[in-house]
Scaffold this active site. Structure first.
Site, short mmCIF file in Angstrom:
data_model
loop_
_atom_site.label_atom_id
_atom_site.label_comp_id
_atom_site.label_asym_id
_atom_site.label_seq_id
_atom_site.Cartn_x
_atom_site.Cartn_y
_atom_site.Cartn_z
N PRO A 320 43.37 31.63 34.54
CA PRO A 320 42.61 32.65 33.82
C PRO A 320 41.42 33.13 34.64
O PRO A 320 40.81 32.36 35.38
CB PRO A 320 42.12 31.90 32.58
CG PRO A 320 41.99 30.48 33.03
CD PRO A 320 43.10 30.27 34.03
N GLY A 321 41.11 34.39 34.51
CA GLY A 321 39.92 34.94 35.15
C GLY A 321 39.06 35.61 34.09
O GLY A 321 38.04 35.10 33.65
N ARG A 358 35.35 49.81 36.34
CA ARG A 358 36.47 49.73 35.39
C ARG A 358 36.65 51.00 34.54
O ARG A 358 37.78 51.45 34.39
CB ARG A 358 36.33 48.49 34.49
CG ARG A 358 36.25 47.18 35.28
CD ARG A 358 36.45 45.95 34.40
NE ARG A 358 37.82 45.85 33.95
CZ ARG A 358 38.23 46.18 32.75
NH1 ARG A 358 37.37 46.57 31.84
NH2 ARG A 358 39.51 46.10 32.44
N TYR A 362 40.26 52.50 35.43
CA TYR A 362 41.33 52.25 34.45
C TYR A 362 41.10 52.98 33.12
O TYR A 362 41.83 52.75 32.16
CB TYR A 362 41.43 50.76 34.11
CG TYR A 362 41.41 49.82 35.28
CD1 TYR A 362 42.51 49.72 36.13
CD2 TYR A 362 40.30 49.02 35.53
CE1 TYR A 362 42.49 48.84 37.20
CE2 TYR A 362 40.28 48.14 36.60
CZ TYR A 362 41.38 48.07 37.44
OH TYR A 362 41.36 47.19 38.48
N CYS A 389 27.96 61.25 42.69
CA CYS A 389 28.43 62.63 42.71
C CYS A 389 29.94 62.72 42.50
O CYS A 389 30.68 63.12 43.41
CB CYS A 389 28.02 63.28 44.03
SG CYS A 389 26.24 63.19 44.20
N1 LLP Z 1 46.57 35.13 38.88
C1 LLP Z 1 47.01 36.15 39.61
C2 LLP Z 1 48.09 35.93 40.56
C3 LLP Z 1 46.45 37.44 39.45
O1 LLP Z 1 46.90 38.45 40.18
C4 LLP Z 1 45.40 37.63 38.51
C5 LLP Z 1 44.76 38.94 38.33
C6 LLP Z 1 44.95 36.52 37.76
C7 LLP Z 1 45.58 35.28 37.97
C8 LLP Z 1 43.85 36.60 36.77
O2 LLP Z 1 44.17 37.41 35.71
P1 LLP Z 1 43.18 37.52 34.45
O3 LLP Z 1 43.24 36.21 33.70
O4 LLP Z 1 41.82 37.80 34.93
O5 LLP Z 1 43.76 38.63 33.66
N2 LLP Z 1 40.59 44.63 38.19
C9 LLP Z 1 41.39 44.60 36.98
C10 LLP Z 1 42.13 43.29 36.82
C11 LLP Z 1 43.00 42.94 38.00
C12 LLP Z 1 43.74 41.65 37.83
C13 LLP Z 1 44.43 41.24 39.06
N3 LLP Z 1 45.09 39.97 39.02
C14 LLP Z 1 40.50 44.89 35.78
O6 LLP Z 1 39.31 45.13 35.96
O7 LLP Z 1 40.98 44.94 34.67
#
Ligand code: LLP
Length: 459
Positions: A320-321, A358, A362, A389
């Site tokens: 998780p991130g 973001r 997106y 700009c």
């Molecule tokens: N593991 C892998 C292999 C990933 O590619 C990602 C996210 C994660 C874990 C973590 O995912 P999470 O739990 O955070 O959803 N910049 C974008 C999100 C890009 C996510 C890329 N990969 C945003 O701001 O929504």
């Protein structure tokens, strides 16, 4: 008496909550005397006011001390999200490998490492950060990513990481080569692409066959056979990641069911599969979030993931991130100007798409709340825009907010994940400072950049 308009308070407990601050002269408990200075707005005819705090610290105090735009994180919120996540998986042996890409600040990595958290990295840079945040971290590191270079693979081999999530036949060959050269053996999982659709923004959906990620699940057995034939590779698991900001948890279950089927087939082929890495991707409620709902969603997510794995006797890895860091951070910004173009109202703030991309990238929604609430303020529909700009430089469009004036502070909520990490110096704008709050303690965890920092590497 003036009729006061009910305005919903957008809070993110335990990180970001409104508390009453009282002006000097009003009845203030001795313990709170002196705090009124923290909200300069109070001197202008206010006896008391609801002021957004990070834990116990009023945000105006942080803005005054460190300037804006400013990223503020709550250590308690990070800890609580981590613990809720961990608790939801209590029935299965598991390790949480926080996805460093969401927020890679060293102090945050250190905080998580102290809780026992492992890490998911996608570059040599992230690996170095993790290792410098916590010396023993390598044994809980998984390395993901579609384009790991030989130098990065070698660095990870030398560090002795837990698992390489390999994404192609070519990468498998490169890893075998690097392992041979370093006389290390490489623990391997293949990242399979389960061809499952996740309902999310197309830029962050990864689990369909047309995406660049992973190995088609039907080709996996053949590639496992190739991996097993190499003396320097040790087959240890299967990994999958179907995308990010996924709210409906059923695709996680579908992906896991396909992975479980593959694990059975691989075991019948004679391979020892100890780990299943379920990736990350659990979404958060950017609109009207509340902590109780987060706990429920993490439990539903855990159920969806765990159900197909029953009886498999594997160690689960999770990456998780966003769900750990997102609600724990806010971007604080100051209103520079108000302007109206043909009646359309703009609030021009000092944070821009370079600080938080973001919304521009997106079309993402982030709640925005005035830091000092005025319940009597009329509400209006505005675009909250930055100084860059580009027309795409907005933090919110057509957003109903209480009327704010120049100099007021706004908080952009849920900016803890994919905020600072995606910031840039576009328009030669120095990146914001970051502070970490834990109850009454405040630490600067990254200093504000100076213009001279931006020019340092130029010749
Ligand atoms: N593991 C892998 C292999 C990933 O590619 C990602 C996210 C994660 C874990 C973590 O995912 P999470 O739990 O955070 O959803 N910049 C974008 C999100 C890009 C996510 C890329 N990969 C945003 O701001 O929504």
């Amino acid at each position: 008496m003036t009729a006061r308009m009910e305005s919903p308070r957008l809070e993110r407990p335990p990180g970001f909550v409104f508390r009453e601050l009282k002006r000097a002269g009003a009845r203030i408990p001795a313990s709170r005397k002196g705090r009124e200075k923290a909200c300069p707005e109070l001197v202008e005819g206010w006896d008391s006011r609801s002021v957004l705090h990070c834990e116990e610290i009023p945000l105006p105090r942080l803005a005054e001390q460190f300037g804006t735009p400013l990223y503020v994180y709550s250590a308690t919120a990070i800890r609580e999200c981590y613990r809720a996540f961990d608790a939801a998986f209590h029935e299965l042996p598991h390790t949480i490998c926080y996805s460093v890409k969401a927020n890679s600040n060293l102090s945050i990595l250190r905080l998580l490492a102290k809780l026992g958290c492992g890490f998911d990295v996608v570059s040599g840079g992230e690996l170095e950060r993790v290792l410098s945040a916590h010396r023993g971290a390598a044994k809980k590191v998984v390395f993901s990513g579609v384009g790991k270079t030989r130098a990065e693979l070698t660095a990870a081999l030398k560090a002795g990481i837990l698992l390489f999530n390999v994404e192609s036949e070519s990468e498998l060959a490169a890893l075998a080569e690097c392992a041979q050269a370093t006389r290390e053996s490489a623990p391997v999982a293949l990242r399979v692409n389960p061809d499952v659709a996740a309902k999310t923004h197309p830029y962050i959906s990864t689990g369909l066959h047309q995406h660049k990620f992973g190995i088609p699940i039907r080709d996996a057995r053949a590639l496992y056979a190739r991996a097993a034939s190499s003396k320097s590779l040790i087959v240890r698991g299967v990994s999958v990641h179907i995308g990010s900001q996924i709210i409906d948890v059923s695709p996680f279950g579908e992906a896991m069911a396909r992975v479980a089927e593959l694990v059975r087939a691989l075991r019948s082929d004679g391979y020892k599969i100890e780990f299943i890495d379920a990736g990350g991707g659990l979404g958060i409620a950017y609109e009207k979030a509340n902590a109780a709902e987060f706990s429920e969603s993490v439990v539903a997510y855990a159920r969806a993931i765990a159900e197909p794995l029953r009886d498999l006797n594997v160690h689960l890895l999770l990456e998780p991130g966003r769900s750990i860091l997102g609600p724990a951070g806010a971007l604080i910004t100051t209103v520079i100007y108000r302007k109206a173009n043909n009646g359309k109202q703009f609030v021009v703030v000092d944070a821009a798409m370079n600080d938080l991309i973001r919304p521009a990238l997106y079309g993402a929604y982030h709640e925005i709340e005035p830091v000092c609430l005025d319940d009597a303020a009329p509400r209006e529909v505005v675009d909250v825009v930055g100084p860059i700009c580009e027309t795409g430089d907005f933090l919110a469009r057509g957003r109903e907010l209480p009327r704010v004036k120049e100099g007021d502070l706004l908080a952009v909520l849920d900016a803890g994940a994919y905020g600072m990490v995606l910031s840039s110096n576009y328009n030669s704008r120095p990146r914001p400072a970051e502070v970490l709050v834990s109850r009454k303690s405040v630490k600067v965890i990254r200093r504000r950049e100076k213009i001279s920092d931006l020019m340092r590497n130029e010749v």
